[in-house]
Enzyme design. Sequence first.
Site, PDB file in Angstrom:
ATOM      1  N   HIS A  34       5.415 -27.585  10.188  1.00 13.09           N
ATOM      2  CA  HIS A  34       6.810 -28.052  10.105  1.00 13.09           C
ATOM      3  C   HIS A  34       7.020 -29.436  10.725  1.00 13.09           C
ATOM      4  O   HIS A  34       7.629 -30.315  10.122  1.00 13.09           O
ATOM      5  CB  HIS A  34       7.752 -27.066  10.800  1.00 13.09           C
ATOM      6  CG  HIS A  34       7.569 -25.638  10.378  1.00 13.09           C
ATOM      7  ND1 HIS A  34       7.291 -25.271   9.087  1.00 13.09           N
ATOM      8  CD2 HIS A  34       7.635 -24.478  11.078  1.00 13.09           C
ATOM      9  CE1 HIS A  34       7.194 -23.951   9.010  1.00 13.09           C
ATOM     10  NE2 HIS A  34       7.393 -23.448  10.205  1.00 13.09           N
ATOM     11  N   LYS A  69       2.063 -20.082   5.366  1.00 15.92           N
ATOM     12  CA  LYS A  69       1.251 -20.369   6.529  1.00 15.92           C
ATOM     13  C   LYS A  69       1.030 -19.074   7.322  1.00 15.92           C
ATOM     14  O   LYS A  69       1.829 -18.153   7.133  1.00 15.92           O
ATOM     15  CB  LYS A  69       1.923 -21.424   7.401  1.00 15.92           C
ATOM     16  CG  LYS A  69       3.205 -20.927   8.084  1.00 15.92           C
ATOM     17  CD  LYS A  69       3.731 -21.957   9.020  1.00 15.92           C
ATOM     18  CE  LYS A  69       3.518 -21.590  10.455  1.00 15.92           C
ATOM     19  NZ  LYS A  69       4.431 -20.597  10.963  1.00 15.92           N
ATOM     20  N   ASP A 108       1.516 -23.075  15.333  1.00 16.64           N
ATOM     21  CA  ASP A 108       2.627 -22.383  14.677  1.00 16.64           C
ATOM     22  C   ASP A 108       3.687 -23.357  14.154  1.00 16.64           C
ATOM     23  O   ASP A 108       4.280 -23.120  13.099  1.00 16.64           O
ATOM     24  CB  ASP A 108       3.275 -21.410  15.685  1.00 16.64           C
ATOM     25  CG  ASP A 108       4.350 -20.542  15.058  1.00 16.64           C
ATOM     26  OD1 ASP A 108       4.079 -19.947  14.000  1.00 16.64           O
ATOM     27  OD2 ASP A 108       5.469 -20.462  15.616  1.00 16.64           O
ATOM     28  N   LYS A 114       9.714 -22.205  22.298  1.00 14.62           N
ATOM     29  CA  LYS A 114      10.496 -20.967  22.264  1.00 14.62           C
ATOM     30  C   LYS A 114      11.228 -20.856  23.602  1.00 14.62           C
ATOM     31  O   LYS A 114      10.798 -21.429  24.608  1.00 14.62           O
ATOM     32  CB  LYS A 114       9.571 -19.765  22.116  1.00 14.62           C
ATOM     33  CG  LYS A 114       8.687 -19.856  20.871  1.00 14.62           C
ATOM     34  CD  LYS A 114       8.983 -18.762  19.899  1.00 14.62           C
ATOM     35  CE  LYS A 114       8.161 -18.860  18.647  1.00 14.62           C
ATOM     36  NZ  LYS A 114       8.961 -18.902  17.422  1.00 14.62           N
ATOM     37  N   ARG A 145       0.811  -1.220   0.000  1.00 13.60           N
ATOM     38  CA  ARG A 145       0.000   0.000   0.000  1.00 13.60           C
ATOM     39  C   ARG A 145       0.845   1.271   0.000  1.00 13.60           C
ATOM     40  O   ARG A 145       0.399   2.305  -0.472  1.00 13.60           O
ATOM     41  CB  ARG A 145      -0.944  -0.019   1.204  1.00 13.60           C
ATOM     42  CG  ARG A 145      -2.191  -0.828   0.888  1.00 13.60           C
ATOM     43  CD  ARG A 145      -3.126  -0.862   2.034  1.00 13.60           C
ATOM     44  NE  ARG A 145      -2.449  -1.364   3.218  1.00 13.60           N
ATOM     45  CZ  ARG A 145      -3.051  -1.839   4.288  1.00 13.60           C
ATOM     46  NH1 ARG A 145      -4.346  -1.853   4.356  1.00 13.60           N
ATOM     47  NH2 ARG A 145      -2.371  -2.287   5.312  1.00 13.60           N
TER      48      ARG A 145
HETATM   49  C1  BG6 Z   1       7.984 -20.120  11.563  1.00 15.12           C
HETATM   50  C2  BG6 Z   1       7.275 -19.860  12.863  1.00 15.12           C
HETATM   51  O1  BG6 Z   1       7.135 -20.816  10.679  1.00 15.12           O
HETATM   52  O2  BG6 Z   1       9.141 -20.893  11.809  1.00 15.12           O
HETATM   53  C3  BG6 Z   1       8.189 -19.166  13.838  1.00 15.12           C
HETATM   54  O3  BG6 Z   1       6.120 -19.068  12.623  1.00 15.12           O
HETATM   55  C4  BG6 Z   1       9.479 -19.925  14.003  1.00 15.12           C
HETATM   56  O4  BG6 Z   1       7.554 -18.991  15.097  1.00 15.12           O
HETATM   57  C5  BG6 Z   1      10.088 -20.251  12.639  1.00 15.12           C
HETATM   58  O5  BG6 Z   1      10.370 -19.143  14.755  1.00 15.12           O
HETATM   59  C6  BG6 Z   1      11.283 -21.177  12.788  1.00 15.12           C
HETATM   60  O6  BG6 Z   1      11.936 -21.276  11.564  1.00 15.12           O
HETATM   61  P1  BG6 Z   1      13.494 -21.588  11.479  1.00 15.12           P
HETATM   62  O7  BG6 Z   1      13.753 -21.710  10.014  1.00 15.12           O
HETATM   63  O8  BG6 Z   1      14.193 -20.415  12.112  1.00 15.12           O
HETATM   64  O9  BG6 Z   1      13.709 -22.850  12.237  1.00 15.12           O
END
Ligand code: BG6
Length: 490
Positions: free
Chosen positions: A241, A149, A236, A340, A51
Amino acid sequence: MTSQTIPVEPFDLVVFGATGDLAERKLLPALYQRQRAGQFSESTRIIGSSRSELSDEQYRAFVNEAIETHVAASEIDAGELKRFLQRLFYVSADATSGRGFEDLKAVIGDSPNVRAFYLAVAPSLFGEIVNRIDNHGLAAPTSRVIVEKPIGRSLETAHEVNAVIGRVFDEARIFRIDHYLGKETVQNLMALRFANALYEPLWNSAHVDHVQITVAESMGVEGRADYYDKAGALRDMVQNHMLQLLCLVAMEAPSSLDADTVRDEKLKVLRALKPIDSSNADRMTVRGQYRAGASNGGAVKGYLDELPSGVSNTETFVAIKAEIANWRWAGVPFYLRTGKRLASRVSEIVIEFKPIPHSIFGEQAGHVYANQLVIRLQPDEGVKQWLMIKDPGPGGMRLRHVPLDMSFAESFNVRNPDAYERLIMDVIRGNQTLFMRRDEVEAAWRWIDPILAAWEERGLAPQGYTAGTWGPSASIALIERDGRTWHESV
Ligand code: BG6
């Protein structure tokens, strides 16, 4: 050893959300790296759109800064960067009002380049953007769309998101990114399993005791609390993943690398996951939330202190004992954990084989450990096969547990490309193998939804853990109850 770069066809990549965080930190640096590798043909263009009112020159200045900030100085080549910036164009557009879409059409013109639209925006805008693309006639029959995602926050909402996109783009032109699938070591998992005859005969419940998948992060929510607090670790990380990793470990050998052949096999795994619901969620899952502690050498706040409201029931850690109900894996638990503010940043998959049936060595030889195959996704990508050997020297038979260690950095001495580099080039090539198909995403939600419902129903609140540790003690109990321990990921 050098890797080979095969140039891709000329393309026009339209990035919506071109000044956002994802574009700045990941997409533009990844594209710059591909420019540097010589993968772009002459007429390739990257058209940023958001935007903000910016000229092409102002956008190039923004991208220049993004590259200087997010790419190592040693990888910045002034000539390549200049050539890269010249490929960039910018169009200010607003999907809600439709402003700017005719300008976008004028810039795209009737270019014969492969066309791809990257929706690096909030999912709430997906519908409006794809409708504008359609109404303004921007999509050619072979145009592709790339989405990130979260694809929904439940089966029902994922279905809605997929339906909105599917009204304009066929499934074969929708590229749903799970950036874990673009990681080098994740692809290596397929090479390890299917380019070696050694493991496959052992890759089943007769020989594997259990599997552990850990994706641990040392950082906290880092300014994303607004999104994260509505998601939590299960949505998340696990829905996407972690389940993708589990599928690659557990799937049957596909008959080829063809996109649908691989995705059909992953889908079968998702459908074979045993349900976790209110009857077993308290035994099979652990939720955690970090409290103040220490991380990366300094004191850090607790999760609640990072939220404006100071209250939340969202988990920043989850551990799950997953089971796959099929012939290959019956009775083999897959322990998953992610969180985390854990003790270190490490992602790895551990395949622990069964112990030997009988030891011929006396007690003085020491403990005979089970063999483990450890696939380290990050950092220090590599594979370790842990074995028992005889301690060298003349002092009798003593056994030692040692790894056959293959560190990729040491073995290949090449830069480890970011997942986005591979994935964006695959979109241009039209190769969907490393992207999630609609039915996969929905099958993953079908397994996740009852877990979320069970937590709600049974009032399973997250248990506190100190930042900088390996999560709540209940996570240790989850695996120790079965007489096993988490692999020491250090
Ligand atoms: C993302 C999540 O998909 O993957 C994050 O939303 C996370 O919360 C991240 O930190 C981790 O990715 P990577 O590649 O740093 O392991």
